[in-house]
Scaffold this motif. Structure first.
Motif, PDB file in Angstrom:
ATOM      1  N   THR A 152      34.777  47.895  33.576  1.00  0.00           N
ATOM      2  CA  THR A 152      35.825  48.557  34.361  1.00  0.00           C
ATOM      3  C   THR A 152      37.146  47.818  34.204  1.00  0.00           C
ATOM      4  O   THR A 152      37.173  46.620  33.909  1.00  0.00           O
ATOM      5  CB  THR A 152      35.455  48.621  35.854  1.00  0.00           C
ATOM      6  OG1 THR A 152      35.171  47.298  36.335  1.00  0.00           O
ATOM      7  CG2 THR A 152      34.238  49.500  36.078  1.00  0.00           C
ATOM      8  N   ALA A 155      40.795  46.714  35.969  1.00  0.00           N
ATOM      9  CA  ALA A 155      41.580  46.510  37.193  1.00  0.00           C
ATOM     10  C   ALA A 155      42.988  46.159  36.743  1.00  0.00           C
ATOM     11  O   ALA A 155      43.211  45.085  36.167  1.00  0.00           O
ATOM     12  CB  ALA A 155      40.983  45.401  38.052  1.00  0.00           C
ATOM     13  N   THR A 207      42.718  43.262  34.035  1.00  0.00           N
ATOM     14  CA  THR A 207      41.483  42.517  33.840  1.00  0.00           C
ATOM     15  C   THR A 207      40.351  43.479  33.502  1.00  0.00           C
ATOM     16  O   THR A 207      40.213  44.531  34.132  1.00  0.00           O
ATOM     17  CB  THR A 207      41.119  41.729  35.116  1.00  0.00           C
ATOM     18  OG1 THR A 207      42.212  40.878  35.466  1.00  0.00           O
ATOM     19  CG2 THR A 207      39.869  40.892  34.900  1.00  0.00           C
ATOM     20  N   LEU A 208      39.559  43.101  32.518  1.00  0.00           N
ATOM     21  CA  LEU A 208      38.350  43.845  32.178  1.00  0.00           C
ATOM     22  C   LEU A 208      37.174  43.155  32.858  1.00  0.00           C
ATOM     23  O   LEU A 208      36.953  41.960  32.660  1.00  0.00           O
ATOM     24  CB  LEU A 208      38.141  43.879  30.666  1.00  0.00           C
ATOM     25  CG  LEU A 208      36.872  44.580  30.172  1.00  0.00           C
ATOM     26  CD1 LEU A 208      36.969  46.070  30.444  1.00  0.00           C
ATOM     27  CD2 LEU A 208      36.639  44.312  28.696  1.00  0.00           C
ATOM     28  N   THR A 209      36.449  43.881  33.697  1.00  0.00           N
ATOM     29  CA  THR A 209      35.314  43.330  34.436  1.00  0.00           C
ATOM     30  C   THR A 209      34.018  43.856  33.856  1.00  0.00           C
ATOM     31  O   THR A 209      33.868  45.060  33.640  1.00  0.00           O
ATOM     32  CB  THR A 209      35.408  43.705  35.929  1.00  0.00           C
ATOM     33  OG1 THR A 209      36.620  43.181  36.460  1.00  0.00           O
ATOM     34  CG2 THR A 209      34.233  43.133  36.711  1.00  0.00           C
ATOM     35  N   GLY A 213      31.369  44.115  39.597  1.00  0.00           N
ATOM     36  CA  GLY A 213      32.703  44.101  40.195  1.00  0.00           C
ATOM     37  C   GLY A 213      32.915  43.069  41.273  1.00  0.00           C
ATOM     38  O   GLY A 213      34.010  42.946  41.808  1.00  0.00           O
ATOM     39  N   SER A 253      33.072  39.080  42.900  1.00  0.00           N
ATOM     40  CA  SER A 253      33.812  37.909  42.437  1.00  0.00           C
ATOM     41  C   SER A 253      33.045  37.113  41.396  1.00  0.00           C
ATOM     42  O   SER A 253      33.625  36.318  40.649  1.00  0.00           O
ATOM     43  CB  SER A 253      34.149  37.010  43.633  1.00  0.00           C
ATOM     44  OG  SER A 253      32.964  36.588  44.288  1.00  0.00           O
ATOM     45  N   LYS A 308      34.935  38.349  34.068  1.00  0.00           N
ATOM     46  CA  LYS A 308      36.253  38.987  34.061  1.00  0.00           C
ATOM     47  C   LYS A 308      37.091  38.384  32.939  1.00  0.00           C
ATOM     48  O   LYS A 308      37.180  37.172  32.804  1.00  0.00           O
ATOM     49  CB  LYS A 308      36.947  38.801  35.407  1.00  0.00           C
ATOM     50  CG  LYS A 308      36.192  39.467  36.557  1.00  0.00           C
ATOM     51  CD  LYS A 308      36.927  39.341  37.880  1.00  0.00           C
ATOM     52  CE  LYS A 308      36.146  40.043  38.985  1.00  0.00           C
ATOM     53  NZ  LYS A 308      36.823  39.988  40.287  1.00  0.00           N
TER      54      LYS A 308
END
Length: 487
Positions: A435, A437, A453-455, A459, A461, A465
């Motif tokens: 995903t 962000a 940021t690509l996670t 998702g 913490s 990332k």
């Protein structure tokens, strides 16, 4: 001799009514000093002076067409109307107006604020590890749950129904206390005065309760010592002491425990006491893993739960009932056992895989094979070892791969790339999500500027990332793009 005047016709006769004229009548009496006006002749008509302007009623004429007016002024007849002349006349009138509107529209479009940019993912939004679905070697009774923090659920077994959990409940006691009284790793924290109740309850070890029986009323325990007492020797009397110290009463503290459980999404959990001794304190393996995932993010508490033993203020050394820390380097978390609950263990361990360190959190509840606490430890050790062995890295993307673009919402797309290799940690059959962000992306930026940021993962913490940056300069939309936008 004087000639005799000829008589005037009609003289001496009274004038006929039709021949009578108006007679001047002064509006004001004339005094003798004023100059007397000359009396008009009897046969003349007196002129009445006009007061004010002459009043007439006249309707304004409608305006004439420009060509008719010009013809009247120049005494030249207007040309006869034709379709071509009519068209020409209309063009002369409307063309300046249309040009004015076009200019106004162009200016408005040029100065209109630009729409917010957006980050769009073009790479695949998921990655699946090769192999069939993982099945861990669970126990034949009870229930269990295993998560890799930030990645997802590894495996489960048994029906996730609320059951008694015993002293595993003290994990929530420690969590709630540290929310109100933060503690750094290595710090002692505030002092807690031992009350008479805690001293009295220390003697309950004679009836089978886990207590710290060396404390006396008036003694001082640091917060670090009190937390160690409830997490390693599982002292019920200190757990209840902490509840009274934190919330003023055990009942008020239990309310805080249930509120925290609700915040963590522990929908099948109910706490009725801070020690877990009561059978009405119930939960599921799934819910306890949610709590464990929060606990492993508190370094001061992990430092306590990962210890193999603890020495109390009297000098007595207590071994940790959780055997996993000293047998396989686990980082906790808490055991719990009663005759109703059986043997239970909430555990966690770190594993370095492909350059990434992940945390495994698991729970095993309802182990009734004797001895129950040893059974819980053995089952947990077996399943945790298998989980660690199943973890594997996978290279998903390489540094510089295009993974999406910045959309300026006016037709412009600027590619974005990952700034380092993307490696996911998983196990056979796992599908991880990718995903985006986005940051607050400006309308102009240089190539290499980080824009989001690509996670890889769930998702949270703890998920992997990776920053993404512009492959080329981001420029504002051109004038034609601004001019033609509609929305």
């Amino acid at each position: 001799p004087t000639p005799t005047p000829m008589p005037t016709p009609g003289a001496g006769k009274p004038a006929a009514a039709s021949e009578r004229t108006s007679r001047f009548v002064p509006l004001k009496p004339q005094d003798d000093s004023a100059v007397r006006p000359v009396r008009p002749a009897a046969d003349s008509t007196a002129v009445v002076p006009q007061v004010g302007p002459e009043r007439t009623t006249q309707q304004p004429l409608p305006p004439k067409p420009p060509l008719d007016l010009l013809a009247e002024l120049t005494n030249t007849p207007p040309p006869p109307p034709t379709p071509l002349r009519t068209l020409g006349r209309r063009l002369k009138i409307w063309t300046p107006l249309v040009l004015l509107l076009v200019i106004a529209f162009a200016i408005a479009q040029a100065v209109r604020p630009l729409p917010a940019t957006a980050l769009t993912l073009t790479a695949q939004d998921s990655y699946t590890f090769e192999g069939s679905k993982l099945a861990l070697p669970w126990s034949s009774e009870g229930q269990g749950w295993m998560d890799v923090d930030g990645v997802g659920t590894m495996d489960t077994f048994g029906e996730q129904k609320p059951v008694a959990i015993g002293s595993v409940a003290k994990t929530m006691t420690a969590y709630v206390v540290l929310r109100s009284h933060a503690l750094k790793t290595g710090e002692d924290g505030p002092e807690i005065t031992v009350d008479a109740i805690a001293e009295k309850e220390g003697g309950y070890n004679q009836s089978g309760e886990s207590t710290l029986n060396s404390v006396k009323a008036g003694d001082k325990l640091t917060l670090q010592q009190a937390l160690s007492a409830i997490m390693i020797p599982s002292a019920n009397n200190v757990a209840r002491l902490l509840a009274r110290w934190d919330a003023g009463s055990e009942a008020a503290f239990v309310e805080k425990m249930n509120a925290a459980a609700k915040e963590l999404g522990m929908t099948n959990t109910t706490y009725t006491d801070p020690s877990g001794l009561k059978e009405t304190t119930v939960s599921t393996a799934e819910d306890q893993v949610k709590l464990g995932s929060a606990v492993v993010k508190i370094p001061a508490l992990v430092a306590i739960t990962s210890a193999a033993s603890w020495t109390d203020p009297s000098g007595y050394n207590w071994p940790n009932y959780n055997e996993l820390p000293f047998k396989m380097g686990a980082i906790g978390i808490k055991t719990g056992s009663t005759s109703a609950a059986g043997g239970n263990l909430l555990f966690a361990a770190r594993k370095k895989v492909g350059g990434e360190t992940v945390v495994i959190v698991g729970a095993v509840l309802g182990q009734h094979k004797p001895t129950i606490l040893k059974t819980a430890n053995d089952v947990s050790r077996t399943v945790l070892t298998a989980a660690q062995d199943a973890l594997a890295p996978a290279a998903i993307l390489k540094k510089g791969d295009v993974v999406g673009y910045v959309d300026d919402k006016l037709g412009g797309h600027t590619p974005v790339v990952v700034t380092k290799d993307v490696t996911a940690v998983g196990w056979a059959g796992l599908t991880v999500k990718l995903t985006f962000a986005g940051n607050e992306v400006p309308h102009t930026a240089k190539a290499g500027s980080q824009v989001g940021t690509l996670t890889v993962g769930d998702g949270t913490s703890s998920a992997v990332k990776v920053p993404v940056a512009l492959q080329s300069d981001l420029v504002e939309p051109g004038f034609s793009d601004k001019l033609t936008r509609i929305a």
